[in-house]
Design a protein around this motif. Structure first.
Motif, short mmCIF file in Angstrom:
data_model
loop_
_atom_site.label_atom_id
_atom_site.label_comp_id
_atom_site.label_asym_id
_atom_site.label_seq_id
_atom_site.Cartn_x
_atom_site.Cartn_y
_atom_site.Cartn_z
N TRP A 168 -32.86 9.89 21.87
CA TRP A 168 -33.95 10.84 22.03
C TRP A 168 -33.45 12.26 22.28
N GLU A 217 -31.70 14.13 20.34
CA GLU A 217 -31.87 14.91 19.11
C GLU A 217 -33.17 14.58 18.39
N GLY A 240 -36.28 13.65 19.96
CA GLY A 240 -37.47 13.64 20.79
C GLY A 240 -38.63 14.36 20.13
N CYS A 264 -38.53 18.27 18.99
CA CYS A 264 -37.18 18.83 19.14
C CYS A 264 -36.70 19.47 17.83
N VAL A 286 -33.27 20.74 16.12
CA VAL A 286 -31.82 20.61 16.23
C VAL A 286 -31.17 21.65 15.33
N VAL A 288 -30.32 21.98 20.87
CA VAL A 288 -31.62 21.31 20.81
C VAL A 288 -32.62 22.13 21.61
N THR A 289 -33.71 22.55 20.93
CA THR A 289 -34.73 23.37 21.58
C THR A 289 -36.13 22.88 21.19
N CYS A 322 -38.31 20.87 22.63
CA CYS A 322 -38.76 19.49 22.90
C CYS A 322 -40.01 19.51 23.79
N ASP A 352 -38.28 16.30 27.38
CA ASP A 352 -36.82 16.15 27.31
C ASP A 352 -36.43 14.68 27.37
N TYR A 353 -35.30 14.36 26.75
CA TYR A 353 -34.87 12.97 26.65
C TYR A 353 -34.64 12.28 27.99
#
Length: 210
Positions: free
Chosen positions: A108, A110, A112, A115, A117, A135-136, A138, A141-142
């Protein structure tokens, strides 16, 4: 048919546990998390044992299933603490989840919801056969996704434990009642409303006391 019995409810919870464990196993495989993969495999076997024990009226199997659920709750509590970095736990210690065989953690991270990437090219941090990403965006968050997944496992395990204890207690009481009538069997009657199995060459009555 009226209300569902405790045995029926336990089978339903076991099926939910099995579906949840298989779903989690898939995503752990995608993330190369070998420790959770091993734990999930043992959990799937224990759930199958619980279903078999419920269907076949085997109280000992239900006791083993309930004992495993205690360990399973502890493992998932550790997973929650690990991803939320409670105390001295840190996600930088890859060997805890991957046995130090890869740099992968959660799938998750990358993939989620929401997200974005972005590969970081020519980064000095990249090791051989690996790449650095950013990674921005999301929505969740994982670490929180993993924590919610473990919380669901704990919820199902607690209910499964309660019903496993109840159903195994009913099975043991029925077996004791049969033995009190002089007919002990390794397999109980289908329901408590049916009579105990009659004496036969397979289940002879106990010898009279000397």
């Amino acid at each position: 048919m009226g209300k569902c019995s405790g045995r029926c409810t336990l089978v339903a919870f076991c099926c939910l546990q099995l579906v949840a464990a298989l779903e989690r196993q898939i995503f752990d495989f995608l993330g190369y998390q070998w420790a959770p993969i091993l734990a999930n495999f043992l959990h799937i076997m224990a759930v199958i044992l619980g279903i078999f024990g419920t269907v076949q009226y085997r109280s000992r199997y239900l006791i083993l299933y309930a004992a495993w659920l205690v360990l399973w709750v502890g493992w998932n509590a550790f997973i929650i603490c690990f991803y939320l970095e409670v105390g001295q736990l840190s996600q930088d210690r890859d060997f805890i989840m991957t046995f130090n065989t890869s740099l992968h953690r959660s799938w998750w991270m990358e993939n989620g919801p929401g997200c974005l990437v972005t590969p970081v090219l020519n980064s000095r941090l990249a090791l051989e056969d690996h790449h650095v990403i950013s990674v921005t965006g999301c929505l969740l968050d994982y670490p929180y996704i993993e924590a919610l997944s473990s919380a669901l496992q704990i919820f199902l395990a607690l209910f499964g434990f309660v019903f496993a204890c109840y159903v195994s207690k009913v099975f043991l009481e029925e077996e004791d009642s049969c033995c009190a009538l002089g007919v002990c069997s390794t397999r109980l009657a289908p329901t408590k409303h049916l009579p105990c199995p009659v004496a036969s060459p397979l289940y002879p009555p106990p010898p009279p006391p000397s």
